[in-house]
Write a protein that holds these residues in place. Structure first.
Motif, PDB file in Angstrom:
ATOM      1  N   GLU A  86       0.845  -1.189   0.000  1.00  0.00           N
ATOM      2  CA  GLU A  86       0.000   0.000   0.000  1.00  0.00           C
ATOM      3  C   GLU A  86       0.879   1.237   0.000  1.00  0.00           C
ATOM      4  OE1 GLU A  86      -3.010   0.030   2.987  1.00  0.00           O
ATOM      5  OE2 GLU A  86      -3.559  -2.052   2.611  1.00  0.00           O
ATOM      6  N   LEU A  87       0.518   2.200  -0.820  1.00  0.00           N
ATOM      7  CA  LEU A  87       1.232   3.461  -0.915  1.00  0.00           C
ATOM      8  C   LEU A  87       0.284   4.600  -0.541  1.00  0.00           C
ATOM      9  CD1 LEU A  87       2.856   2.808  -4.392  1.00  0.00           C
ATOM     10  CD2 LEU A  87       4.077   2.840  -2.245  1.00  0.00           C
ATOM     11  N   GLU A  88       0.815   5.627   0.110  1.00  0.00           N
ATOM     12  CA  GLU A  88       0.042   6.807   0.473  1.00  0.00           C
ATOM     13  C   GLU A  88       0.653   8.010  -0.228  1.00  0.00           C
ATOM     14  OE1 GLU A  88       0.585   6.935   4.670  1.00  0.00           O
ATOM     15  OE2 GLU A  88      -0.926   5.408   5.063  1.00  0.00           O
ATOM     16  N   ILE A  89      -0.207   8.925  -0.667  1.00  0.00           N
ATOM     17  CA  ILE A  89       0.258  10.151  -1.307  1.00  0.00           C
ATOM     18  C   ILE A  89      -0.050  11.302  -0.365  1.00  0.00           C
ATOM     19  CG2 ILE A  89       0.031  11.661  -3.300  1.00  0.00           C
ATOM     20  CD1 ILE A  89      -0.929   9.252  -4.884  1.00  0.00           C
ATOM     21  N   PHE A 115       1.483   5.921 -15.639  1.00  0.00           N
ATOM     22  CA  PHE A 115       2.288   4.750 -15.283  1.00  0.00           C
ATOM     23  C   PHE A 115       1.580   3.501 -15.792  1.00  0.00           C
ATOM     24  CE2 PHE A 115       3.582   1.294 -12.479  1.00  0.00           C
ATOM     25  CZ  PHE A 115       4.947   1.421 -12.529  1.00  0.00           C
ATOM     26  N   PRO A 116       2.105   2.821 -16.828  1.00  0.00           N
ATOM     27  CA  PRO A 116       1.449   1.605 -17.321  1.00  0.00           C
ATOM     28  C   PRO A 116       1.625   0.457 -16.320  1.00  0.00           C
ATOM     29  CG  PRO A 116       3.503   1.985 -18.489  1.00  0.00           C
ATOM     30  CD  PRO A 116       3.303   3.163 -17.579  1.00  0.00           C
ATOM     31  N   ILE A 148       6.549   3.221  -8.718  1.00  0.00           N
ATOM     32  CA  ILE A 148       5.559   4.273  -8.504  1.00  0.00           C
ATOM     33  C   ILE A 148       6.103   5.292  -7.504  1.00  0.00           C
ATOM     34  CG2 ILE A 148       3.267   4.779  -7.557  1.00  0.00           C
ATOM     35  CD1 ILE A 148       2.388   2.021  -8.662  1.00  0.00           C
ATOM     36  N   ARG A 149       6.706   4.815  -6.431  1.00  0.00           N
ATOM     37  CA  ARG A 149       7.246   5.690  -5.389  1.00  0.00           C
ATOM     38  C   ARG A 149       8.385   6.557  -5.931  1.00  0.00           C
ATOM     39  NH1 ARG A 149      11.345   5.494  -1.376  1.00  0.00           N
ATOM     40  NH2 ARG A 149      10.697   6.340   0.634  1.00  0.00           N
ATOM     41  N   GLU A 150       9.102   6.058  -6.918  1.00  0.00           N
ATOM     42  CA  GLU A 150      10.250   6.766  -7.485  1.00  0.00           C
ATOM     43  C   GLU A 150       9.863   8.093  -8.138  1.00  0.00           C
ATOM     44  OE1 GLU A 150      14.302   6.997  -7.998  1.00  0.00           O
ATOM     45  OE2 GLU A 150      13.254   5.326  -7.070  1.00  0.00           O
ATOM     46  N   TRP A 151       8.606   8.224  -8.581  1.00  0.00           N
ATOM     47  CA  TRP A 151       8.180   9.460  -9.235  1.00  0.00           C
ATOM     48  C   TRP A 151       8.240  10.654  -8.300  1.00  0.00           C
ATOM     49  CZ3 TRP A 151       7.965  10.562 -14.121  1.00  0.00           C
ATOM     50  CH2 TRP A 151       7.839   9.525 -15.041  1.00  0.00           C
ATOM     51  N   ARG A 152       7.941  10.459  -7.019  1.00  0.00           N
ATOM     52  CA  ARG A 152       8.012  11.569  -6.067  1.00  0.00           C
ATOM     53  C   ARG A 152       8.255  10.986  -4.683  1.00  0.00           C
ATOM     54  NH1 ARG A 152       8.740  16.888  -7.119  1.00  0.00           N
ATOM     55  NH2 ARG A 152       6.802  17.329  -8.187  1.00  0.00           N
ATOM     56  N   LYS A 153       9.540  10.813  -4.351  1.00  0.00           N
ATOM     57  CA  LYS A 153       9.883  10.276  -3.036  1.00  0.00           C
ATOM     58  C   LYS A 153       9.521  11.294  -1.956  1.00  0.00           C
ATOM     59  CE  LYS A 153      13.728   7.309  -4.337  1.00  0.00           C
ATOM     60  NZ  LYS A 153      15.171   7.132  -4.238  1.00  0.00           N
ATOM     61  N   PRO A 154       9.226  10.845  -0.744  1.00  0.00           N
ATOM     62  CA  PRO A 154       8.897  11.792   0.325  1.00  0.00           C
ATOM     63  C   PRO A 154      10.114  12.660   0.674  1.00  0.00           C
ATOM     64  CG  PRO A 154       8.466   9.531   1.007  1.00  0.00           C
ATOM     65  CD  PRO A 154       9.113   9.472  -0.318  1.00  0.00           C
ATOM     66  N   GLU A 155       9.876  13.959   0.752  1.00  0.00           N
ATOM     67  CA  GLU A 155      10.979  14.849   1.081  1.00  0.00           C
ATOM     68  C   GLU A 155      10.983  15.112   2.589  1.00  0.00           C
ATOM     69  OE1 GLU A 155      10.646  18.332   1.800  1.00  0.00           O
ATOM     70  OE2 GLU A 155       8.498  18.433   1.662  1.00  0.00           O
ATOM     71  N   PRO A 156      12.149  15.427   3.178  1.00  0.00           N
ATOM     72  CA  PRO A 156      12.278  15.453   4.636  1.00  0.00           C
ATOM     73  C   PRO A 156      11.750  16.707   5.325  1.00  0.00           C
ATOM     74  CG  PRO A 156      14.391  15.874   3.631  1.00  0.00           C
ATOM     75  CD  PRO A 156      13.449  15.556   2.522  1.00  0.00           C
TER      76      PRO A 156
END
Length: 177
Positions: A86-89, A115-116, A148-156
């Protein structure tokens, strides 16, 4: 002695395993998976159990012993229950939605990201800020989630981005005057 390798893998009802040479194939209600073991281990099927034994005492044989047993165990889990990430945005205006067989991501870029979704994986969006990746192959599920996470990794600083559910992001303090 490998603690993991010594344990036999139990085959639940509805799951069958077949062996041809060093390749084991596991069939279950969710699909079929196969794994080709190296020549350093011996795989045997006894009724409802699959056991893995090393051939020899070499370091490589002992390494492959535990890894091969884990691969067989993951195949059995995959064809019975499957795997899920599970991923959260998080972020203002960041959202995701399914558009046919592609995941459409709005991540603050100048364009929407299409993202295909590869074969063997199911991606769903129960909410606009939640992505669920499911499948029977744990490596493929984890790789798709990481892509999918690579498109916008969480910034600190503000924590904006795509993160795994329950992931802790180390937060930094901003500039001081």
């Amino acid at each position: 002695m490998s603690r993991i390798g010594k344990k036999p893998v139990e085959l639940p009802s509805g799951v069958s395993a077949s062996l041809s040479g060093q390749t084991i194939e596991v069939k279950g209600p969710k699909g079929t998976l196969s794994f080709a073991a190296t020549d350093d281990v011996t795989i045997t099927i006894d009724g409802n159990t699959v056991s893995v034994e090393p051939r020899g005492k070499s370091k490589r044989a002992r390494q492959q012993w535990g890894m091969s047993r884990t691969m067989v165990g993951n195949m059995v889990t995959g064809v019975t229950d499957g795997f899920k990430k599970e991923l959260e945005i998080q972020g203002v205006g960041y959202r995701a939605q399914m558009a046919g067989n592609a995941l459409k991501l709005n991540l603050g870029l100048s364009h929407d990201v299409e993202f295909p979704v590869p074969a063997g994986v199911t991606v769903t969006c129960p909410k606009q800020t939640q992505i669920v990746v499911e499948g029977i192959d744990p490596q493929l599920v984890g790789q798709v989630a990481a892509n999918i996470r690579e498109w916008r990794k969480p910034e600190p600083y503000k924590g904006k981005g795509i993160r795994y559910a329950g992931e802790f992001i180390f937060r930094k303090e901003g500039k001081k005057k």
